[in-house]
Every structure is written in C-alpha cells, then in structure tokens.
Design a protein around this motif. Structure first.
Motif, PDB file in Angstrom:
ATOM      1  N   SER B  54      16.735  33.259  89.202  1.00  0.00           N
ATOM      2  CA  SER B  54      18.425  33.920  87.467  1.00  0.00           C
ATOM      3  C   SER B  54      18.361  33.831  86.606  1.00  0.00           C
ATOM      4  O   SER B  54      17.655  34.268  85.717  1.00  0.00           O
ATOM      5  CB  SER B  54      19.388  34.876  88.450  1.00  0.00           C
ATOM      6  OG  SER B  54      18.587  34.625  89.752  1.00  0.00           O
ATOM      7  N   ASP B 176      16.520  41.884  89.907  1.00  0.00           N
ATOM      8  CA  ASP B 176      16.931  40.638  90.630  1.00  0.00           C
ATOM      9  C   ASP B 176      17.676  40.231  91.986  1.00  0.00           C
ATOM     10  O   ASP B 176      18.480  41.129  92.300  1.00  0.00           O
ATOM     11  CB  ASP B 176      18.199  39.847  89.252  1.00  0.00           C
ATOM     12  CG  ASP B 176      18.246  37.913  89.939  1.00  0.00           C
ATOM     13  OD1 ASP B 176      17.333  37.501  91.170  1.00  0.00           O
ATOM     14  OD2 ASP B 176      18.584  37.297  89.190  1.00  0.00           O
ATOM     15  N   GLU B 177      16.979  40.502  93.293  1.00  0.00           N
ATOM     16  CA  GLU B 177      17.291  40.642  93.987  1.00  0.00           C
ATOM     17  C   GLU B 177      17.786  42.187  94.551  1.00  0.00           C
ATOM     18  O   GLU B 177      18.675  42.106  94.827  1.00  0.00           O
ATOM     19  CB  GLU B 177      18.442  39.814  94.650  1.00  0.00           C
ATOM     20  CG  GLU B 177      17.641  38.375  94.576  1.00  0.00           C
ATOM     21  CD  GLU B 177      17.943  37.387  95.628  1.00  0.00           C
ATOM     22  OE1 GLU B 177      18.178  37.243  96.897  1.00  0.00           O
ATOM     23  OE2 GLU B 177      17.796  36.174  94.589  1.00  0.00           O
TER      24      GLU B 177
HETATM   25 MG   LIG Z   1      19.551  33.994  91.299  1.00  0.00          MG
END
Ligand SMILES: [Mg+2]
Ligand SMILES: Nc1ncnc2c1ncn2[C@@H]1O[C@H](COP(=O)(O)OP(=O)(O)O)[C@@H](O)[C@H]1O
Lengths: 404, 242
Positions: B54, B176-177
């Motif tokens: 991240s 991000d995911e």
């Molecule tokens: Mg993360």
C-alpha cells in the motif's frame, strides 16, 4: 447538478443536504440569533427615533448665538474688579453674510434666523410673561416642525399676526381671531391678531412661546435688521457637536448643539446603543461558534470523502472553498430565516404594544436595508466561522484520510 | 532524464525509498524500489501483509511523497513538482480503485463517475454526463445511474469505482485489493471487468492482491517482501493474447 454551478458549490450543497438534521439545526440556530439581532435593532432604532422625535422636535440641531460680551476688568486700588455687564439683547454681527456662508456648508439642511426676546402678552386684565419669537416661517418649519404642531388656525405670521400656544390661549382666555397686545420691556408695543394655535407637547413652551413675523419681533425687541440667533437643521443630527465646534472656532459665535443642551439624554441614547452593540457582538460570536462546531464535526465525518476527492485530483483550494461555502450558505439561509422570524416578532409586537386607544405606541419597521445587512453579515460570519474547519479539511493527508 | 526512459513507460521507479518516523527512530518501509511499467501492462503486486504494497501504491499514486529516489509518470519526474502540479498530475493521469469502494454517498452513481471530470473542469456539462453514462454502461450499471451511491451493493459500488477511475482516461490505474471485500463470484466478475478495460483501452493496471488465483490471471507478477522486490516475472500461465 446544474450546468452553471462550479464543483465547490455542488459539493457544498450536497454535503449540507446529506447532513440534513445537522444542517437544519444549525440554520435554525443561526436564524434565532439573527432574528434577535434584527428585532433588537429595529426595536432600538424605532424606540430611539421616537424618543428623539418627542424630545427634540421642538429644538434645533444647532443654535448660533452672539458671543457673550466680554467683561472688562476695572482696576481699583491694587485689586482687579471684574464686573459682568448686564445681558441685553444683541444681534449676530453681519448675520446676512454669515447666512450666505452657512448655505454653502453641505452638512446643513436648513437655516432659520430668529429674533427672540422677553415680552408681555396682555389681554383684558390678564398679563403674561412670554417669549416673543420672530421667524421666517418657511425656514423655521424646516428646523422645528411647527407645522406638525398646529392645532388650530394657520401657520402664518404676516404683519399684525401671531401664533400662540394652547396654554397661553387658556391663560388669556383668548382664541383664534382674538386680538392680543404685546408689550416689550423697552416700552414698544403692538396689537396682533391670533391666527394660529399650537401644541409643542411641552407645557412651558405652550405657555410662553409666541410666534410672530421676523420684522414684527425685530421692531418690538429693538433689534431692527438683526437676529438674536440662527437655528440650524443638519442632514445628520449626530454631526451637531462636531459642527458646533467648527462653527464656534470659525465665527467666534456661541454654537449650541442639541447634543450639548441634552447631554444626559444623548448619553442615555449612546449607552443604549453601545449595550445593544455588545449584545449583538456576542450573539454574532455564538452564531459563529455554532457554525464552526458543526463544520468541524462534518470535516471529521467526511475525512474519507475528502481524501477520495483529493485522490481524484481535487486541489486543497477546492476542498477549502467547499467548506467555506457551506459556512456561507448556512449563514445566508439562517439570516433569511432570522429576518422572517424578526418580522413575525415585530408583527406580534405591533399588536401588543399599543396605546389605550389602539394606536401603536411607536412605529417600528424592519427596513429592507437591515435585512440586507443581516444577510451579508451572517454570510460573512458563516464564511469566517468555516475558516478553521475548512483549512483543516484542506490540509488532510489523503493517505491517512483514505486509510482511516 | 526523460530520454533515458523506454518510450512506452507509463511508470518508472528508480531507487524509491520511503521511511516513516516511529518515535525517535526512522523506520524504512521501502528500501529502494526499481520498477517500470509499460503502456498496456496488467501487473499484479503481491506480498505478505505489511510488506509495503500500500505504501508503494500511495507513492506511485502521488498521494504520498518518497523519502528518496525518482518517480516518473509518463516521463514526468515528480520529485521536483509543487503540490498543485502533483495534484493536477494525479487527477489527470492516475485512477484509483480502493478496497473499500469509497464512493461519495451524497451523489448518485452517475455523479460519482463524473466527479473526476467535474473536479478537473470545474463545472458540469453535457459531454461529461454522456461520458459518465457511457462508462457506467461499460461496467453494466446503466440502470443504476441515478441511484444514490449508498444504495448500491458492494459489487455495484466497486463497478462504479472502476468506471470513476477510468473517467479521465488515465495512463495508470492503481487498485489496492479491489476485490478484498467481495465474495469470490463477485470478485471474479470485477477482475474480469478490469481485464476487459485493459484489453479494450490499453489502460495500464497495477493491482495489489492477496488472492493467488487472481494474481495468476495477470500478465506480470511483482512480489514485494519487507520493502524489497524479491521477484518480478512474467506470468507464464497467462501471457497476453497476441
Ligand atoms: Mg495494504
Ligand atoms: N503512516 C505510517 N507510519 C508508520 N508506519 C507505517 C505507516 N504506513 C505504513 N507503515 C508501516 O509500513 C509497513 C508497510 O505497510 P503497508 O504498505 O500498509 O503494507 P501492506 O499494504 O503490504 O500490507 C508496515 O509495517 C506498516 O506498519
């Protein structure tokens, strides 16, 4: 989304609409504050102008008088003896030239030369001490609203005519059309016809004032061609004291302003205004704190959304303006609500504050100007109150905001 | 500098480091990342939790600034840019898809998709609306256009977020995911959608994922462990068509 609205405006209104309950509560809060300010201002200005009117409608804003005669020191055996000369009627030097100069001053609304002095009014057995006042009626009424005070006959002072107060009329048992003999202290005398009756709202004035033409008074009072005072009306009555000092310095005449002659009354008016300004200031302050606290909460609640907007390219400036606008909108809507509330209070007041005969005690109005000032003021207060929360929103770190 | 870049590089990182202050000591989370993404690449970024995925994505997305190293977006070196220029570059070149959808609930689905355009241009117009409608159709959500964002399901919200990420025709989309909060079936759909956009628009994607199954469907897999890239390989199981 209306095509002409910028992003900030759209976001601000959406955020306010979404936080409906909070927005509504704070708008009502601002409204109550503004209504108190507007109501209080209208009430106070109504009250003051009424008081001023009642107290001052038979007084000039400014009166110019000849300077007091200088007492001459007389030297005796080693000691100075100061003797004040007996006051007698004196004329203002070159008053016609002075009048010409006064006419050029923009502050002055009206100029009324007056020849006045003590005399006696005689009718039958009755003999009353009076104040004989010679006027140019057209100019006089622009300084003192004598035309509003007439209760009988006409406001007219041609040769051989006089206006008397209702009290004197009773004392002398005289009425319209009756003759009146005026004896001056120097022995001059004249017989005049009563053509008008007035009520100045003041018993002493109603018993003593007798209005005649300027020429009539001049010849009775031994002031031929002269005047004993010049009465002035100003466009802004609160300039009277400043102007009086200027005129005194320039002309050497005594210049009495209504402010000085009614010093206590004026002080009361001033302190009333100051205390109401203090109250207004604190209401404004609490309105500002109310708006600020709601926006602070909103910034915290929306920090993720703010982060997302920043990630999508919104600048700090755009975020800042979005929150400043929310403050401004809350202030503006609150002020409109407040003006409407104040208007209702005043309507209620008018039905409650009445004299025994049902007429209003005094007139109070919400002037459109006052509403505009309140709206502009509340909007400004809203924007200022939003400054701190808006800056906080603008400086949020998007990474933290999005993760949070 | 720019001449040294491969002509098609959407992203180039050289010796990128990021440290955080923790107490008195500095904690280095990324130790010097070198990475280049070409136009049209569809890459996965994998690695254990806490490895710095991240953090890296936030740096690439210009949401955060590196402690050292260089970061080029479309050949523009970003370390010397001022805040306002960074913000503009981010708005115009980068699209984000986050794990937690993160739509703006006060707006409808369509308006959320319009948002990056609105922020960029300042005022809404018909062309913007048309583009947003087209993007919503592209993610299969035309009939939800006027729904408030908060009334959509998780999968629908993520579709809107993808449409929104594409609004400015960005050079690079960072996710991000993106499927981390979705059930397997929905996750597959969303992933397929990303893939489809990549193929159709030649948009470059860098996708952080925990899910080896989804990583296996990317063209390239970059693995990060403890702030270092430990492997960066084409995915043999899934080479791009053609
Ligand atoms: Mg993360
Ligand atoms: N703002 C921060 N301050 C201090 N440490 C941080 C901060 N953000 C991330 N970290 C640390 O950096 C490391 C990498 O975090 P992150 O990038 O979120 O990993 P991942 O996404 O791979 O799970 C973690 O050890 C985390 O605790």
């Amino acid at each position: 989304m209306h095509p002409w609205l910028p992003f900030e405006w759209i976001a601000a209104t959406r955020f306010l609409r979404e936080g409906r309950t909070q927005s509504l509560l704070i708008i009502v809060g601002v409204g109550v504050g503004v209504s108190v300010i507007v109501f209080m201002s209208a009430l106070l200005s109504g009250l003051q102008s009424n008081l001023v009117k009642r107290t001052l409608s038979s007084q000039a804003h400014l009166v110019l008088l000849p300077p007091e005669e200088i007492a001459r020191p007389q030297f005796g055996e080693g000691q100075a003896l100061v003797q004040k000369q007996a006051q007698r009627l004196r004329s203002i030097d070159q008053w016609q030239a002075l009048r010409g100069r006064l006419e050029k001053l923009p502050e002055i609304a009206a100029i009324s030369p007056v020849a006045s002095g003590p005399a006696f009014a005689v009718r039958g057995d009755a003999n009353k001490s009076i104040n004989l006042i010679g006027i140019e009626p057209a100019n006089y009424v622009r300084v003192i609203e004598l035309d509003q005070k007439m209760v009988g006959g006409e406001l007219r002072v041609n040769a051989g005519e006089a206006l008397i107060g209702i009290e004197l009329a009773r004392d002398l048992g005289a009425t319209l059309g009756d003759k009146l003999r005026i004896n001056a202290s120097n022995g001059a005398s004249d017989t005049l016809t009563i053509v008008g009756l007035f009520d100045l709202g003041n018993k002493a004035a109603n018993a003593r004032n007798v209005y005649v033409g300027l020429r009539t008074a001049q010849s009775l009072l031994d002031l031929v061609g002269g005047v004993s005072s010049i009465d002035l009306a100003l466009h802004d009555m609160y300039q009277a004291e400043a102007l009086s000092q200027r005129l005194n310095a320039e002309t050497g005449l005594i210049a009495d302003s209504w402010i000085k002659t009614n010093a206590q009354f004026f002080t009361a008016l001033t302190s009333q205004r100051i205390s109401s300004n203090v109250i207004r200031f604190f209401i404004g302050l609490s309105v500002a704190f109310g708006i600020a606290s709601v926006l602070v909460v909103s910034v915290v609640q929306r920090s993720r959304e703010i982060g997302i907007l920043r990630a999508m390219g919104a600048s700090r400036g755009q975020v800042l303006r979005t929150f400043l606008l929310q403050g401004g909108i809350v202030g503006l809507l609150g002020s409109l609500l407040g003006s409407a509330l104040a208007w209702s209070f005043l309507a209620l007041w008018r039905t409650l504050a009445v004299n025994a005969d049902g007429t209003p005690m005094f007139m109070i109005e919400v002037e459109p100007g006052l509403v505009l000032i309140a709206a502009a003021g509340a909007t400004l207060v809203g924007v200022l109150a939003a400054l701190m929360p808006a800056r906080r929103a603008a400086s949020l770190d998007p990474v933290v905001a999005i993760r949070g | 500098m720019a001449e040294a870049l491969p002509a098609n590089a959407v992203l180039q990182l050289a010796g990128l480091k990021k440290s955080y202050l923790s107490g008195d000591s500095e904690l280095e989370v990324l130790h010097g990342i070198d990475l280049t993404l070409q136009r049209g690449e569809f890459a996965a970024l994998i690695g254990p939790s806490g490895s710095g995925k991240s953090t890296l994505l936030n740096l690439i997305g210009l949401l955060d600034r590196p402690s050292a190293g260089q970061l080029f977006i479309d050949g523009v070196e970003t370390s010397t840019l001022a805040e306002a220029e960074i913000t503009r570059l981010r708005g115009q070149r980068i699209g984000f898809v986050f794990q937690h959808h993160l739509l703006i609930p006060a707006f409808t689905a369509l308006e959320n998709v319009m948002m990056p355009l609105l922020i960029d241009r300042g005022r809404p117009d018909a062309a913007m609306r048309a583009r947003a409608a087209e993007l919503l159709a592209g993610v299969g959500l035309s009939e939800r256009a006027d729904y408030p964002a908060s009334k959509l399901s998780g999968g629908q919200q993520q579709r809107v977020a993808i449409a929104r990420a594409l609004a400015m025709r960005p050079s690079l989309v960072l996710a991000d995911e993106p499927t981390g909060n979705l059930d397997t079936h929905t996750a597959d759909d969303i992933f397929a959608l990303l893939r489809e956009v990549n193929q159709r628009e030649q948009t470059t994607f860098l996708i952080v994922t925990h899910d080896p199954r989804l990583a296996g469907r990317c063209d390239r897999i970059v693995e990060l462990v403890d702030g270092d890239i430990v492997s960066d390989r084409p995915n043999p199981a899934h080479q791009p068509a053609g």
